[in-house]
Scaffold this motif. Structure first.
Motif, PDB file in Angstrom:
ATOM      1  N   PRO A  74       0.829  -1.211   0.000  1.00 27.48           N
ATOM      2  CA  PRO A  74       0.000   0.000   0.000  1.00 27.48           C
ATOM      3  C   PRO A  74       0.865   1.264   0.000  1.00 27.48           C
ATOM      4  O   PRO A  74       1.963   1.270   0.571  1.00 27.48           O
ATOM      5  CB  PRO A  74      -0.780  -0.100   1.316  1.00 27.48           C
ATOM      6  CG  PRO A  74      -0.686  -1.523   1.752  1.00 27.48           C
ATOM      7  CD  PRO A  74       0.579  -2.074   1.159  1.00 27.48           C
ATOM      8  N   SER A  75       0.332   2.310  -0.626  1.00 28.67           N
ATOM      9  CA  SER A  75       1.046   3.578  -0.772  1.00 28.67           C
ATOM     10  C   SER A  75       1.591   4.114   0.547  1.00 28.67           C
ATOM     11  O   SER A  75       2.725   4.594   0.621  1.00 28.67           O
ATOM     12  CB  SER A  75       0.087   4.596  -1.403  1.00 28.67           C
ATOM     13  OG  SER A  75       0.512   5.905  -1.186  1.00 28.67           O
ATOM     14  N   ARG A  76       0.801   4.023   1.618  1.00 29.28           N
ATOM     15  CA  ARG A  76       1.240   4.555   2.914  1.00 29.28           C
ATOM     16  C   ARG A  76       2.489   3.837   3.429  1.00 29.28           C
ATOM     17  O   ARG A  76       3.257   4.387   4.205  1.00 29.28           O
ATOM     18  CB  ARG A  76       0.121   4.400   3.962  1.00 29.28           C
ATOM     19  CG  ARG A  76      -0.933   5.452   3.933  1.00 29.28           C
ATOM     20  CD  ARG A  76      -0.463   6.789   4.540  1.00 29.28           C
ATOM     21  NE  ARG A  76      -0.429   6.782   6.003  1.00 29.28           N
ATOM     22  CZ  ARG A  76       0.686   6.879   6.714  1.00 29.28           C
ATOM     23  NH1 ARG A  76       1.860   6.967   6.131  1.00 29.28           N
ATOM     24  NH2 ARG A  76       0.640   6.897   8.029  1.00 29.28           N
ATOM     25  N   PRO A  79       6.845   4.682   1.665  1.00 28.31           N
ATOM     26  CA  PRO A  79       7.945   5.546   2.140  1.00 28.31           C
ATOM     27  C   PRO A  79       8.609   5.036   3.413  1.00 28.31           C
ATOM     28  O   PRO A  79       9.681   5.499   3.773  1.00 28.31           O
ATOM     29  CB  PRO A  79       7.251   6.889   2.430  1.00 28.31           C
ATOM     30  CG  PRO A  79       5.918   6.808   1.773  1.00 28.31           C
ATOM     31  CD  PRO A  79       5.553   5.354   1.743  1.00 28.31           C
ATOM     32  N   GLN A 138      18.551  16.925   8.575  1.00 31.39           N
ATOM     33  CA  GLN A 138      17.245  17.289   8.028  1.00 31.39           C
ATOM     34  C   GLN A 138      16.887  16.476   6.789  1.00 31.39           C
ATOM     35  O   GLN A 138      15.755  16.513   6.333  1.00 31.39           O
ATOM     36  CB  GLN A 138      17.224  18.776   7.678  1.00 31.39           C
ATOM     37  CG  GLN A 138      17.170  19.668   8.909  1.00 31.39           C
ATOM     38  CD  GLN A 138      16.887  21.097   8.526  1.00 31.39           C
ATOM     39  OE1 GLN A 138      17.561  21.652   7.661  1.00 31.39           O
ATOM     40  NE2 GLN A 138      15.872  21.690   9.144  1.00 31.39           N
ATOM     41  N   TYR A 139      17.858  15.756   6.256  1.00 34.56           N
ATOM     42  CA  TYR A 139      17.603  14.950   5.059  1.00 34.56           C
ATOM     43  C   TYR A 139      17.340  13.479   5.383  1.00 34.56           C
ATOM     44  O   TYR A 139      17.184  12.654   4.502  1.00 34.56           O
ATOM     45  CB  TYR A 139      18.776  15.093   4.071  1.00 34.56           C
ATOM     46  CG  TYR A 139      18.784  16.443   3.403  1.00 34.56           C
ATOM     47  CD1 TYR A 139      18.169  16.642   2.170  1.00 34.56           C
ATOM     48  CD2 TYR A 139      19.351  17.541   4.039  1.00 34.56           C
ATOM     49  CE1 TYR A 139      18.136  17.890   1.575  1.00 34.56           C
ATOM     50  CE2 TYR A 139      19.329  18.802   3.465  1.00 34.56           C
ATOM     51  CZ  TYR A 139      18.710  18.969   2.229  1.00 34.56           C
ATOM     52  OH  TYR A 139      18.674  20.211   1.643  1.00 34.56           O
ATOM     53  N   SER A 141      15.048  10.512   6.744  1.00 32.43           N
ATOM     54  CA  SER A 141      13.624  10.205   6.875  1.00 32.43           C
ATOM     55  C   SER A 141      13.259   9.910   8.328  1.00 32.43           C
ATOM     56  O   SER A 141      13.991   9.218   9.036  1.00 32.43           O
ATOM     57  CB  SER A 141      13.276   8.994   6.009  1.00 32.43           C
ATOM     58  OG  SER A 141      12.000   8.486   6.359  1.00 32.43           O
ATOM     59  N   ALA A 142      12.102  10.420   8.747  1.00 29.47           N
ATOM     60  CA  ALA A 142      11.607  10.092  10.089  1.00 29.47           C
ATOM     61  C   ALA A 142      11.405   8.585  10.222  1.00 29.47           C
ATOM     62  O   ALA A 142      11.473   8.033  11.316  1.00 29.47           O
ATOM     63  CB  ALA A 142      10.294  10.824  10.359  1.00 29.47           C
ATOM     64  N   TYR A 143      11.157   7.923   9.081  1.00 25.61           N
ATOM     65  CA  TYR A 143      10.904   6.479   9.113  1.00 25.61           C
ATOM     66  C   TYR A 143      12.169   5.650   9.339  1.00 25.61           C
ATOM     67  O   TYR A 143      12.095   4.448   9.568  1.00 25.61           O
ATOM     68  CB  TYR A 143      10.201   6.039   7.831  1.00 25.61           C
ATOM     69  CG  TYR A 143       8.813   6.634   7.712  1.00 25.61           C
ATOM     70  CD1 TYR A 143       7.837   6.315   8.648  1.00 25.61           C
ATOM     71  CD2 TYR A 143       8.494   7.520   6.700  1.00 25.61           C
ATOM     72  CE1 TYR A 143       6.566   6.864   8.567  1.00 25.61           C
ATOM     73  CE2 TYR A 143       7.226   8.072   6.609  1.00 25.61           C
ATOM     74  CZ  TYR A 143       6.266   7.739   7.546  1.00 25.61           C
ATOM     75  OH  TYR A 143       5.013   8.288   7.465  1.00 25.61           O
ATOM     76  N   SER A 145      13.622   5.766  11.893  1.00 24.27           N
ATOM     77  CA  SER A 145      13.498   5.371  13.303  1.00 24.27           C
ATOM     78  C   SER A 145      13.173   3.895  13.458  1.00 24.27           C
ATOM     79  O   SER A 145      13.580   3.274  14.422  1.00 24.27           O
ATOM     80  CB  SER A 145      12.443   6.232  14.005  1.00 24.27           C
ATOM     81  OG  SER A 145      11.200   6.157  13.319  1.00 24.27           O
ATOM     82  N   TYR A 146      12.418   3.336  12.499  1.00 20.87           N
ATOM     83  CA  TYR A 146      12.174   1.892  12.629  1.00 20.87           C
ATOM     84  C   TYR A 146      12.436   1.081  11.364  1.00 20.87           C
ATOM     85  O   TYR A 146      12.542  -0.139  11.428  1.00 20.87           O
ATOM     86  CB  TYR A 146      10.776   1.580  13.180  1.00 20.87           C
ATOM     87  CG  TYR A 146       9.603   2.192  12.446  1.00 20.87           C
ATOM     88  CD1 TYR A 146       9.249   1.759  11.179  1.00 20.87           C
ATOM     89  CD2 TYR A 146       8.825   3.178  13.057  1.00 20.87           C
ATOM     90  CE1 TYR A 146       8.158   2.295  10.521  1.00 20.87           C
ATOM     91  CE2 TYR A 146       7.726   3.732  12.400  1.00 20.87           C
ATOM     92  CZ  TYR A 146       7.399   3.283  11.138  1.00 20.87           C
ATOM     93  OH  TYR A 146       6.335   3.815  10.495  1.00 20.87           O
TER      94      TYR A 146
END
Lengths: 415, 85
Positions: A74-76, A79, A138-139, A141-143, A145-146
């Motif tokens: 899925p799209s979500r 990223p 800042q570059y 990804s927040a993702y 993290s996991y």
């Protein structure tokens, strides 16, 4: 402790059965494509395509063919997922659909997820770390993290399918593909009804390559048909691959109640360690196999096929031959290593062997070991090099993980 | 920043939930209902801070429950950054 809690934690001797299989493997995307290729002896080992490996000592890999992430994920989730997590999610969906179970219809804490992993999403992690040191925080990804965390597959599978029961992750390199399934069985014994388990792994990227090359066991042979030759006189190490299998393990009673199709039963399992570095003593593989058979209440004469760990490192191959000969006698049991068609899949490898064992039982066929033409111990090992037809009721799956881990699982036909 | 620019960034940074029409009238639809969790909002606001060279406070990001509220925070920040320049 309240009686309710006592009841909840009481260990029952639930029988664990496999009711669903999902596969993403270098020689086939999806269980059917992979199994057909495996029985036909079609290898998925090719030159690395996920990155330019031409400057590295190891230039071959087992990569899952024809995988377009957008068609499966899925799209979500795109990223936030590494390539190997996308493969794991794809296999998990196939396994659950194959099982016919719908976690949404089950009591909310009765289904969980326990998978094996080695290092999490290396390719994702490498990309974000490169962004960090070349451009700045800042570059990143927040993702991150996991996404690069080793427990990520268990988390993503449980969230996507609403598996709110027990969860966990096992990190024992190749042995993990069996250890995770055993942990899933422990959860069934504690009262869970269904656990999505197994392993899908992979790190076909420069960071993953560098880490594995440091182990000194990767083959540097460039010919896909000659690079990974476990038990062969020309064995030169292993080829790394990506993929594996996700399996649905269920409480037998619950599975029968809902009329599920049962592939087979996890009848025995054991894990052992090798002697510590610098210490004498036999490696732990034979003992793991003995303990697993003892738990299953079976003897070596009951075993119809062994799915070998098949390291491809000569010294480790000799150890496995010695363990098998000690257990079964010379040429006492058919031995196969379909991983010669996929390469070694880290935490995914032994789960894929479990899937192969279950389908060997279903289809009465032992898949072959490919490319091995001059086995060192032809007098000792009955190595299956062409698909062999005949009933299979009991399979022994062996796995060894770097660092001294051994695991053995006994899979039997459903009663 | 307008809604279209924000939804474009959301789509790029965090994808789109199944059955969600980001091109519809979503200005006052809670992010939860649009399928975006706090990490998705953190990812998109991180990109906005970076590309627009502004600094949103952690509290405002946590309080931004709908696209309208988030856009107000962002545009406030953008105009004070402009005034300071």
């Amino acid at each position: 402790m309240t009686s309710e809690l006592l009841e909840r934690t009481a260990v029952r001797s639930a029988t664990a059965v496999f009711t669903g299989i999902g596969v993403t493997a270098p020689n086939g995307l999806g269980t059917q494509a992979w199994w057909e290729a495996t029985v036909a002896g079609e290898s998925g080992i090719r030159p690395v395509s996920r990155f330019d490996a031409s400057g590295y000592p190891a230039t071959l890999a087992g990569e899952v063919p024809g995988f377009e992430a957008e068609e499966h994920i899925p799209s979500r989730l795109l990223p936030q997922t590494d390539h190997m997590t996308r493969l794991a999610l794809t296999a998990a969906k196939e396994a659950l659909e194959d099982s016919g179970a719908d976690p949404a219809e089950m009591p909310q804490y009765s289904a969980g997820a326990v998978t094996a992993a080695s290092a999490g999403g290396f390719e994702f992690g490498q990309r974000e770390l490169q962004a960090l040191w070349s451009k700045g925080g800042q570059y990143v990804s927040a993702y991150q993290s996991y996404a690069w965390f080793y427990a990520v597959n268990t988390g993503q599978i449980s969230i996507r399918h609403g598996l709110r029961g027990p969860s966990g992750v096992l990190v024992t390199e190749q042995a993990g593909g069996l250890d995770a399934v055993a942990q899933a069985r422990r959860q069934l014994r504690k009262g869970s009804k269904l656990i999505v388990t197994g392993g899908v792994d992979g790190a076909v990227c420069p960071w993953g390559w560098t880490a594995q090359l440091a182990g000194g066991r990767m083959s540097s042979v460039a010919d896909p048909a000659r690079a990974f030759l476990p038990f062969d006189s020309e064995a030169s190490g292993y080829v790394a691959g990506e993929g594996g299998a996700i399996l649905v393990l269920e409480d037998a009673e619950a599975a029968r109640e809902r009329g599920a199709r049962i592939y087979g039963q996890l009848s025995g399992y054991a894990a052992t360690f090798d002697p510590g570095p610098g210490r004498e003593g036999e490696p732990g593989l034979r003992r793991a196999a003995e303990l697993a058979l003892a738990e299953a209440g079976l003897s070596t004469g009951d075993v119809d096929v062994v799915f070998a760990d098949a390291s491809g490192v000569p010294e480790l191959d000799r150890q496995e031959e010695a363990a098998l000969t000690a257990l079964f006698g010379p040429r006492g049991v058919p031995v196969t290593a379909p991983k010669t068609m996929t390469g070694r899949l880290s935490a995914g490898g032994a789960s894929l062997d479990l899937a192969a064992a279950l389908l060997s039982i279903r289809d009465a066929v032992i898949p072959p070991t490919v490319n091995v033409t001059s086995p060192v111990a032809a007098d000792a090992l009955d190595l299956v090099t062409e698909a062999r037809r005949g009933p299979v009721r009991t399979a022994l799956v062996l796995a060894r993980g770097t660092g001294g881990f051994n695991a053995a699982a006994v899979v039997t036909a459903a009663n | 920043m307008n809604l279209k620019e924000l939804t474009t960034l959301l789509r790029e940074c965090a994808g789109v939930g199944e059955g969600i029409d980001l091109d519809g009238d979503v200005l006052d639809v809670p992010f939860d209902d649009l399928g975006y969790d706090s990490l998705a909002i953190l990812q998109v606001t991180g990109v906005i801070e970076r590309d627009y060279q502004i600094q949103l406070s952690d509290d405002t990001v946590a309080e931004a429950s709908t696209p309208r509220v988030l856009l107000e925070f962002i545009n406030e920040c953008l105009s004070s950054a402009k005034a300071a320049a």
